[in-house]
Every structure is written in C-alpha cells, then in structure tokens.
Design a protein around this motif. Structure first.
Motif, short mmCIF file in Angstrom:
data_model
loop_
_atom_site.label_atom_id
_atom_site.label_comp_id
_atom_site.label_asym_id
_atom_site.label_seq_id
_atom_site.Cartn_x
_atom_site.Cartn_y
_atom_site.Cartn_z
N ARG A 256 0.84 -1.20 0.00
CA ARG A 256 0.00 0.00 0.00
C ARG A 256 0.87 1.25 0.00
NH1 ARG A 256 -2.24 3.84 3.31
NH2 ARG A 256 -1.07 3.08 5.11
N GLN A 257 1.89 1.27 0.86
CA GLN A 257 2.77 2.44 0.92
C GLN A 257 3.46 2.65 -0.42
OE1 GLN A 257 2.63 -0.13 3.07
NE2 GLN A 257 3.15 0.48 5.17
N LYS A 258 3.87 1.56 -1.06
CA LYS A 258 4.55 1.66 -2.35
C LYS A 258 3.64 2.29 -3.40
CE LYS A 258 5.66 -2.32 -4.09
NZ LYS A 258 6.41 -3.56 -4.37
N GLN A 259 2.41 1.85 -3.46
CA GLN A 259 1.48 2.38 -4.45
C GLN A 259 1.25 3.88 -4.24
OE1 GLN A 259 -2.36 0.45 -4.38
NE2 GLN A 259 -3.22 1.79 -5.94
N VAL A 260 1.07 4.28 -3.00
CA VAL A 260 0.77 5.69 -2.71
C VAL A 260 1.97 6.58 -2.99
CG1 VAL A 260 0.13 7.31 -0.88
CG2 VAL A 260 -1.02 5.09 -1.02
N VAL A 261 3.16 6.15 -2.56
CA VAL A 261 4.36 6.97 -2.75
C VAL A 261 4.69 7.10 -4.23
CG1 VAL A 261 6.86 7.03 -2.40
CG2 VAL A 261 5.34 6.55 -0.47
N VAL A 262 4.64 6.00 -4.97
CA VAL A 262 4.97 6.06 -6.40
C VAL A 262 4.00 6.99 -7.12
CG1 VAL A 262 5.04 4.73 -8.54
CG2 VAL A 262 6.10 3.82 -6.47
N GLU A 263 2.73 6.90 -6.80
CA GLU A 263 1.76 7.77 -7.46
C GLU A 263 2.01 9.24 -7.13
OE1 GLU A 263 -1.30 9.54 -9.51
OE2 GLU A 263 -0.36 7.56 -9.77
N ASN A 264 2.33 9.53 -5.87
CA ASN A 264 2.55 10.92 -5.48
C ASN A 264 3.82 11.48 -6.14
OD1 ASN A 264 1.66 13.18 -3.65
ND2 ASN A 264 3.73 12.88 -2.84
N VAL A 265 4.89 10.68 -6.17
CA VAL A 265 6.12 11.14 -6.81
C VAL A 265 5.90 11.33 -8.32
CG1 VAL A 265 8.53 10.57 -7.30
CG2 VAL A 265 7.58 10.12 -5.04
N ALA A 266 5.13 10.43 -8.92
CA ALA A 266 4.85 10.54 -10.36
C ALA A 266 4.05 11.81 -10.66
CB ALA A 266 4.08 9.31 -10.84
N ARG A 267 3.11 12.14 -9.81
CA ARG A 267 2.35 13.39 -9.99
C ARG A 267 3.30 14.59 -9.98
NH1 ARG A 267 -2.50 12.92 -5.55
NH2 ARG A 267 -3.60 11.08 -6.39
N HIS A 268 4.17 14.59 -8.99
CA HIS A 268 5.12 15.72 -8.88
C HIS A 268 5.99 15.81 -10.12
CE1 HIS A 268 7.65 18.75 -7.24
NE2 HIS A 268 8.69 17.93 -7.02
N ALA A 269 6.47 14.66 -10.60
CA ALA A 269 7.32 14.66 -11.79
C ALA A 269 6.58 15.20 -13.01
CB ALA A 269 7.83 13.24 -12.07
N ARG A 270 5.26 14.94 -13.08
CA ARG A 270 4.47 15.42 -14.22
C ARG A 270 4.12 16.90 -14.10
NH1 ARG A 270 1.40 10.61 -13.14
NH2 ARG A 270 -0.26 11.92 -12.28
N GLY A 271 4.35 17.48 -12.94
CA GLY A 271 3.96 18.86 -12.73
C GLY A 271 2.56 19.02 -12.20
N ALA A 272 1.94 17.91 -11.79
CA ALA A 272 0.60 17.95 -11.19
C ALA A 272 0.71 18.21 -9.69
CB ALA A 272 -0.14 16.64 -11.46
N ALA A 273 -0.42 18.50 -9.07
CA ALA A 273 -0.43 18.73 -7.62
C ALA A 273 0.03 17.46 -6.90
CB ALA A 273 -1.84 19.09 -7.17
#
Length: 275
Positions: free
Chosen positions: A60-77
């Motif tokens: 669960r932690q892996k899924q949440v962290v990867v998604e949040n870091v990916a958002r940041h990399a894309r320039g999303a909130a």
C-alpha cells in the motif's frame, strides 16, 4: 602581476596560491540526484535503488508513494510526504526506488536532493538556487529527529512546508523519513515538566500536520520477512534455510526488511557471490 617588492603584494600572492580554485557552477538540470550540505552541493550520478518489485510487505505504501512522486514529476499537484515507523522497513529504500523508477521514463523531469538537519537553516538559499529551474525536485531528509539544539532548523522546515511568506517553490516537494510519527524526540526534562512536554507535543503535531501525505511503516511478520529474504535471494540464485533466516534476524532485533537484506548478504558471501 603584483609588485613583488611590496610585502603586502607578496602576501596577497601567497594567499591566492593557497586558496582553492572555485569549483564549477552546479548544473541542476543534469544529474539524477544531489547532496546539499552546509550550503554546498554535490551531484550524484547514479541513485542506488532496488527495483520496486523487490520491496515486499509495503504494497500500500509503495502504491501511494509512487503515485505521489509521479504526480510531482508530471507537474501535477502533489503532497509533501512523511514516512514514519519501524526501523529497517523500507522507508528510505522506497523513496529512492520510486524516484529511480520514474526517472527511468522521465529522466529530465525529476531530481532527488538529499539534505540533513543542519542544512535546513539554509533552505531559502537552496530554494533560490532551484526555484527557477525548469525541473521538478524532491528534497529528501532521512531518519529525521529534532532535539533542543535544532530549533532553528525545525522552524525552517515548518515554514517551508506551510505558513511562510517565502514558501518553497512550486517545483519542489519534501519527503521526510523518521522513526517517530511526531518527528520530535523527547528528552528527560520533558518527562518532569508536563507543560513543557505538552508544548513540545503541540510543536511536533503542528509539524507533522503540514505533510499532506503521512504513511506508517510497521514491523513485519514471519511470512513477510521470509518473502523479503526470497525477493533478494532468488534473483541471485541463492538458496536459504527459513529457520536460519529467522534466527539471523531475531538475534539482531525485530524482523525487518533491513535484517532480511543483511542475511542475504551473509549467505551470498558464504557462496562467494555478490548481490
């Protein structure tokens, strides 16, 4: 050349020769990672990280962290992150692996910057350096805890997260790992003064609340521990004895991902292999 007959000129020339030449200016667009310490920066050419599928017991932690870091990399909130909990359960490893995985596809869009508590007092300088760069940055503080001597650093971190007239730039997010959910470490005098202890707890909660994403990491059970051992041992072609693996960890403390890795290093060494 200065006049060598002038004693002051000779001293100036000697000092100039002794002074190190200024290093090249940092290019914040090139390297996958950087270490920021005492106002100086060192590029890191390779981020050493495990493949995400090797990180077990923290799905669960892996899924949440990867998604949040990916958002940041894309320039999303994206959120600032606090990863807290049991030692050796993959908090830091997950941050590095998430960044490395995302860099594999979008290397130019995200950089990891590691800093320590002492460097928090110089956050405004770092923000000035990277705020205008057309790149996303994840600032990473590992195993964070504050004591009474770190009040200035604490204030800088709290202001950077929220509440400052000069907040962190939009292209920057922070990720902190800590063994303590409250981040602040208590000392013996707090135990003797309930009001002081309450004030410090209020401070710690005020800091933790500023992280939009807070994830707990907990000690693993026997089955998860053995799955972590297998995740490290199998790719290297290493056979292992489950009872020996469990005894290895129990002799060193609670079952954890770190002790699982250390056991695999041990059996690899016996077999004359590297991991």
């Amino acid at each position: 050349m200065t006049d060598q007959g002038d004693p002051l000129a000779r001293i100036a020339d000697a000092l100039e020769r002794l002074s190190p030449a200024p290093g090249p200016e940092t290019d914040w667009r090139l390297s996958p990672g950087y270490v920021w310490s005492n106002g100086e920066v060192r590029p890191v050419e390779t981020i050493i990280a495990l493949p995400l599928d090797r990180l077990k017991g923290i799905e669960r932690q892996k899924q949440v962290v990867v998604e949040n870091v990916a958002r940041h990399a894309r320039g999303a909130a994206a959120h600032d992150m606090l990863l807290w909990g049991a030692r050796g359960m993959g908090k830091s490893a997950l941050l590095r692996s998430a960044v490395a995985a995302i860099q594999h596809d979008t290397s130019e869009r995200l950089a990891l910057v590691q800093l320590d508590v002492a460097s928090l007092t110089q956050l405004p300088t770092l923000f000035d350096a990277i705020g205008g760069i057309d790149r996303r940055f994840l600032l990473y503080l590992d195993d964070l805890a504050f004591d009474r001597s770190d009040e200035a650093a604490l204030r800088n971190l709290r202001s950077a997260l929220e509440g400052s007239l000069c907040p962190r730039p939009d292209n920057v997010r922070l990720a902190v790992t800590s063994n303590h959910r409250a981040i602040l470490a208590r000392d013996s005098s707090d135990q003797a003064d309930p009001l002081q202890e309450r004030d410090r707890m209020d401070d710690s909660l005020a800091l933790a609340d500023r992280f939009g994403l807070r994830l707990g990491f907990h000690p693993c059970d026997k089955d998860t521990y053995l799955a972590i051992v297998a995740a490290h041992a199998d790719p290297a072609g290493l056979a292992f004895d489950a009872d020996e693996a469990l005894e290895w960890s129990r002799a060193r403390g609670p079952l954890s991902g770190r002790s699982a890795w250390q056991y695999v290093v041990e059996i690899a060494g016996r077999a004359g292999k590297s991991v």
